[in-house]
Structure formats: structure tokens, C-alpha cells
Design a protein around this motif. Structure first.
Motif, mmCIF file in Angstrom:
data_model
loop_
_atom_site.group_PDB
_atom_site.id
_atom_site.type_symbol
_atom_site.label_atom_id
_atom_site.label_comp_id
_atom_site.label_asym_id
_atom_site.label_seq_id
_atom_site.Cartn_x
_atom_site.Cartn_y
_atom_site.Cartn_z
ATOM 1 N N ILE A 197 0.851 -1.189 0.000
ATOM 2 C CA ILE A 197 0.000 0.000 0.000
ATOM 3 C C ILE A 197 0.889 1.242 0.000
ATOM 4 C CG2 ILE A 197 -1.681 1.291 1.364
ATOM 5 C CD1 ILE A 197 -2.582 -1.508 2.490
ATOM 6 N N GLN A 198 1.828 1.251 0.900
ATOM 7 C CA GLN A 198 2.975 2.177 0.966
ATOM 8 C C GLN A 198 2.579 3.649 0.861
ATOM 9 O OE1 GLN A 198 6.312 0.240 -0.882
ATOM 10 N NE2 GLN A 198 7.554 2.093 -0.836
ATOM 11 N N TYR A 199 1.558 4.024 1.629
ATOM 12 C CA TYR A 199 1.083 5.405 1.597
ATOM 13 C C TYR A 199 2.073 6.381 2.231
ATOM 14 C CZ TYR A 199 -1.358 9.646 2.893
ATOM 15 O OH TYR A 199 -1.681 10.963 3.064
ATOM 16 N N ALA A 200 2.147 7.576 1.674
ATOM 17 C CA ALA A 200 2.820 8.723 2.272
ATOM 18 C C ALA A 200 2.175 9.973 1.717
ATOM 19 C CB ALA A 200 4.316 8.724 1.969
ATOM 20 N N CYS A 201 2.075 10.980 2.538
ATOM 21 C CA CYS A 201 1.515 12.249 2.095
ATOM 22 C C CYS A 201 2.596 13.025 1.347
ATOM 23 C CB CYS A 201 0.993 13.044 3.293
ATOM 24 S SG CYS A 201 0.181 14.589 2.829
ATOM 25 N N LYS A 202 2.778 12.644 0.101
ATOM 26 C CA LYS A 202 3.767 13.317 -0.740
ATOM 27 C C LYS A 202 3.407 13.086 -2.203
ATOM 28 C CE LYS A 202 7.113 9.517 -0.096
ATOM 29 N NZ LYS A 202 8.448 9.187 0.453
ATOM 30 N N GLY A 203 4.047 13.824 -3.090
ATOM 31 C CA GLY A 203 3.716 13.780 -4.503
ATOM 32 C C GLY A 203 4.163 12.493 -5.181
ATOM 33 N N GLN B 162 -7.578 6.673 -1.842
ATOM 34 C CA GLN B 162 -8.808 6.415 -2.588
ATOM 35 C C GLN B 162 -8.848 4.970 -3.094
ATOM 36 O OE1 GLN B 162 -11.481 8.382 -2.851
ATOM 37 N NE2 GLN B 162 -12.484 6.681 -3.897
ATOM 38 N N LYS B 163 -7.713 4.487 -3.570
ATOM 39 C CA LYS B 163 -7.665 3.099 -4.055
ATOM 40 C C LYS B 163 -7.896 2.116 -2.919
ATOM 41 C CE LYS B 163 -4.694 4.343 -7.919
ATOM 42 N NZ LYS B 163 -3.400 4.245 -8.591
ATOM 43 N N LEU B 164 -7.298 2.407 -1.762
ATOM 44 C CA LEU B 164 -7.482 1.525 -0.612
ATOM 45 C C LEU B 164 -8.925 1.564 -0.124
ATOM 46 C CD1 LEU B 164 -6.178 -0.400 1.387
ATOM 47 C CD2 LEU B 164 -5.522 1.577 2.784
ATOM 48 N N MET B 165 -9.540 2.743 -0.136
ATOM 49 C CA MET B 165 -10.944 2.840 0.268
ATOM 50 C C MET B 165 -11.841 1.986 -0.623
ATOM 51 S SD MET B 165 -11.356 6.909 1.115
ATOM 52 C CE MET B 165 -10.284 7.726 2.306
ATOM 53 N N GLN B 166 -11.546 1.959 -1.923
ATOM 54 C CA GLN B 166 -12.341 1.137 -2.831
ATOM 55 C C GLN B 166 -12.185 -0.350 -2.499
ATOM 56 O OE1 GLN B 166 -10.903 2.385 -6.672
ATOM 57 N NE2 GLN B 166 -12.026 4.315 -6.652
ATOM 58 N N ASP C 116 4.545 -3.259 4.103
ATOM 59 C CA ASP C 116 4.742 -1.884 3.617
ATOM 60 C C ASP C 116 3.418 -1.152 3.464
ATOM 61 O OD1 ASP C 116 7.443 -2.304 3.667
ATOM 62 O OD2 ASP C 116 7.758 -2.103 1.514
ATOM 63 N N ILE C 117 2.683 -1.030 4.553
ATOM 64 C CA ILE C 117 1.414 -0.290 4.473
ATOM 65 C C ILE C 117 1.665 1.207 4.420
ATOM 66 C CG2 ILE C 117 0.082 -2.112 5.585
ATOM 67 C CD1 ILE C 117 0.006 -0.377 8.105
ATOM 68 N N ILE C 118 2.846 1.666 4.846
ATOM 69 C CA ILE C 118 3.243 3.061 4.688
ATOM 70 C C ILE C 118 4.636 3.098 4.084
ATOM 71 C CG2 ILE C 118 1.810 3.951 6.558
ATOM 72 C CD1 ILE C 118 4.388 3.994 8.295
ATOM 73 N N ILE D 208 -3.788 5.540 7.541
ATOM 74 C CA ILE D 208 -4.051 4.247 6.891
ATOM 75 C C ILE D 208 -4.803 3.304 7.830
ATOM 76 C CG2 ILE D 208 -2.923 2.139 6.028
ATOM 77 C CD1 ILE D 208 -3.089 4.472 4.022
ATOM 78 N N LYS D 209 -4.456 3.303 9.086
ATOM 79 C CA LYS D 209 -5.201 2.475 10.059
ATOM 80 C C LYS D 209 -6.675 2.859 10.074
ATOM 81 C CE LYS D 209 -3.070 3.133 13.840
ATOM 82 N NZ LYS D 209 -3.026 3.062 15.313
ATOM 83 N N ASN D 210 -6.972 4.151 10.003
ATOM 84 C CA ASN D 210 -8.363 4.602 10.007
ATOM 85 C C ASN D 210 -9.101 4.127 8.753
ATOM 86 O OD1 ASN D 210 -8.153 5.898 12.473
ATOM 87 N ND2 ASN D 210 -7.604 7.881 11.570
ATOM 88 N N ILE D 211 -8.428 4.134 7.610
ATOM 89 C CA ILE D 211 -9.062 3.646 6.379
ATOM 90 C C ILE D 211 -9.368 2.149 6.488
ATOM 91 C CG2 ILE D 211 -8.721 3.243 3.904
ATOM 92 C CD1 ILE D 211 -7.096 5.821 3.803
#
Length: 295
Positions: A15-21, A37-41, A61-63, A79-82
């Protein structure tokens, strides 16, 4: 698909989320800000299908991690909240990845409700899931330098320096230590005694040809030999190498699942996996490859 379904589970890797471009590595785009958005789907599908899902499995690698711990912690909480709706209705199982360890190891295990960094779980119809920790023996394990595990990792790296012959010794990879290896042997012996078939999950691939050599576990050679020698193991699921891959050795299928992080714009990357006594059917969504594997 032949045979009656034994159980079904959800699957996602990196998933490897980060608040960056958007990032650019090896000519591929890492779409960090599109991940929520993809994870929410995917969560909507898993939540909808919760009554029939045995569990949902993340392959690590969830973040991604950011420049400060505060920023990394913020991403982890987001990500935990999603994932919350799935975790409230289905068992959400996690594998530790190298980027996960931008959060302290013990906090990860506690807040993700993991039984430990490696663990085993009985499944219906005499199947068993074995989750390995291939971050345990690495330079980023977070174990103290004077600990047995850190010393074992340093010794292994000294005996196997990074080279063209052993490109898996890169710092972003890792392996399992002797204690975990002993535990794995015990789990395989138990599965044989009980007449079970086994699915193994780990972040770094351990089957030759299923991932690039630069993205394999440090001690993949020994681990592949061990798993192929077992009459019980049927499937190994990994992440880490974002492009995905597949190989078969003996009766064991080694699958690297494509990363959600690198799913093209307007597509997703997750799977629903159906297991019967004859077949494992990985029903990929978006950029995850669908596979029908005889077991």
C-alpha cells in the motif's frame, strides 16, 4: 473453478502510503497520494464481502515513511483509520515489510494487533497460514546492536557481502534468523502431522524467478529449499518487488503480488483469493494479475 470453495480471503501488497507527490523510480510512478482512494475502494469490497472472507492479508509496507517521525506517524494513523471498517468485520492480518519499520516495531505489532512478528494460523479444510518476518535479520530490524538477532544479521552480511552473485544482500532486503527458522521447521512438521496444506506469507520473495534478484530475501536459497522439501507447502505470497512475478518450484507456487502504490491512475490493485482442495484462484483487480494455481 473446480471443487467446492474451502475459504476466501482478501489480499493486498505494498500500500505504501505517504503524504507526498508522485515518485519516479526505475521509470515507474509511485502514486502515493492516490493510495487512500484506491485503498478505500478495496476496503468497500472487503467490507461488503466480510461474511464470506476468512481474513484480509496485507503483504507488508502499508506506509512508506517520511522525513520526520511525526509525519510518518500521521501517515500510519491515516491508513489504520481507512482499514478500520475491514478490521471491525474481518480479521485483518499483516506481514512486516521494510518500510513498515519506519514505525517502531513493537508499536506496529501492538497497533496492528499482530500475534507477533511471525505467526501461524489454522484455516478451514486442513489448511494453515504461516506468516514470516523477513525484516528480522536486516540492517533495519530495530533490534539493539548487542542483541543476538542483530549480531546474527551482521555475521550473515559479513559472510555474504553484496555482489553480482548475491544482489539480494541490498539494505532494503532482509531474512529470517535461526530461531525463526527453527520455528518454521516446527510449523511445517506440525502441518505434516495434521495432514494440512500450507500457505506462506512474507514480504521479501523466497522463490527464485518470482521477483528480481535484487529484491529477494537474504537467505532465500535455504528457505526455498526448506519449503519445496516440505510435502505441505503449496503457495508462497510476497510483495516488495512492486512489479509482481511468479515462479513454480516443485509443487510450490511462488507469487509476488503487484503493489497498490504503483497501480496506474484510475485503477486499483488488490485481490480476492478463493481456495478449494484442487486450486487457488487469485482474482486480481486492477493491476494485480489473476492466477489459477493447481494445488
Amino acid at each position: 473453478m473446480s471443487g467446492e470453495t474451502s475459504f476466501v480471503f482478501g489480499l493486498v501488497a505494498d500500500i505504501q502510503y505517504a503524504c507526498k507527490g508522485i515518485g519516479h523510480t526505475e521509470g515507474r510512478a509511485q502514486r502515493y497520494e492516490e493510495v487512500p482512494q484506491k485503498l478505500m475502494q478495496a476496503v468497500q469490497i472487503w467490507h461488503r464481502d466480510a461474511p464470506k472472507l476468512e481474513f484480509v492479508l496485507s503483504l507488508g509496507d502499508i506506509i512508506d515513511g517520511r522525513s520526520t517521525q511525526a509525519e510518518t506517524d500521521e501517515d500510519f494513523s491515516y491508513i489504520k483509520n481507512i482499514l478500520g471498517p475491514v478490521a471491525s468485520t474481518s480479521e485483518f492480518l499483516h506481514v512486516l515489510g521494510n518500510h513498515c519499520l519506519t514505525v517502531p516495531r513493537e508499536r506496529l505489532i501492538d497497533e496492528l494487533r499482530m500475534p507477533g512478528s511471525y505467526y501461524s494460523r489454522e484455516l478451514p479444510s486442513r489448511w494453515r497460514l504461516i506468516v514470516l518476518d523477513t525484516t528480522e535479520m536486516s540492517g533495519h530490524s530495530q533490534y539493539p546492536q548487542d542483541s543476538k538477532l542483530a549480531q546474527e544479521a551482521a555475521h550473515f552480511k559479513a559472510q555474504h557481502p553484496m555482489s553480482d552473485e548475491e544482489p539480494q544482500m541490498a539494505d532494503w532486503n532482509g531474512g529470517i534468523g535461526s530461531a525463526q527458522s527453527g520455528w518454521l521447521n516446527e510449523q511445517l512438521a506440525l502441518a505434516k502431522l495434521l495432514g494440512e496444506r500450507v500457505i506462506v506469507a512474507c514480504h521479501h520473495q523466497i522463490g527464485q524467478g518470482a521477483a528480481r534478484k535484487t529484491h529477494m530475501a537474504w537467505n532465500w536459497v535455504e528457505l526455498q529449499q526448506l519449503l519445496v522439501a516440505s510435502p505441505c507447502v503449496r503457495l508462497v505470497l510476497s510483495g516488495h518487488d512492486h512489479m509482481g512475478g511468479y515462479a513454480q518450484h516443485g509443487h510450490v507456487h511462488f507469487v509476488t503480488v503487484e503493489a497498490m502504490l504503483e497501480a496506474p491512475a484510475h485503477t486499483d490493485a488488490y485481490a480476492i483469493v478463493e481456495v478449494t482442495q484442487e486450486c487457488v484462484h487469485i482474482k486480481g483487480e486492477g493491476s494485480v494479475t489473476s492466477r489459477q494455481l493447481r494445488v
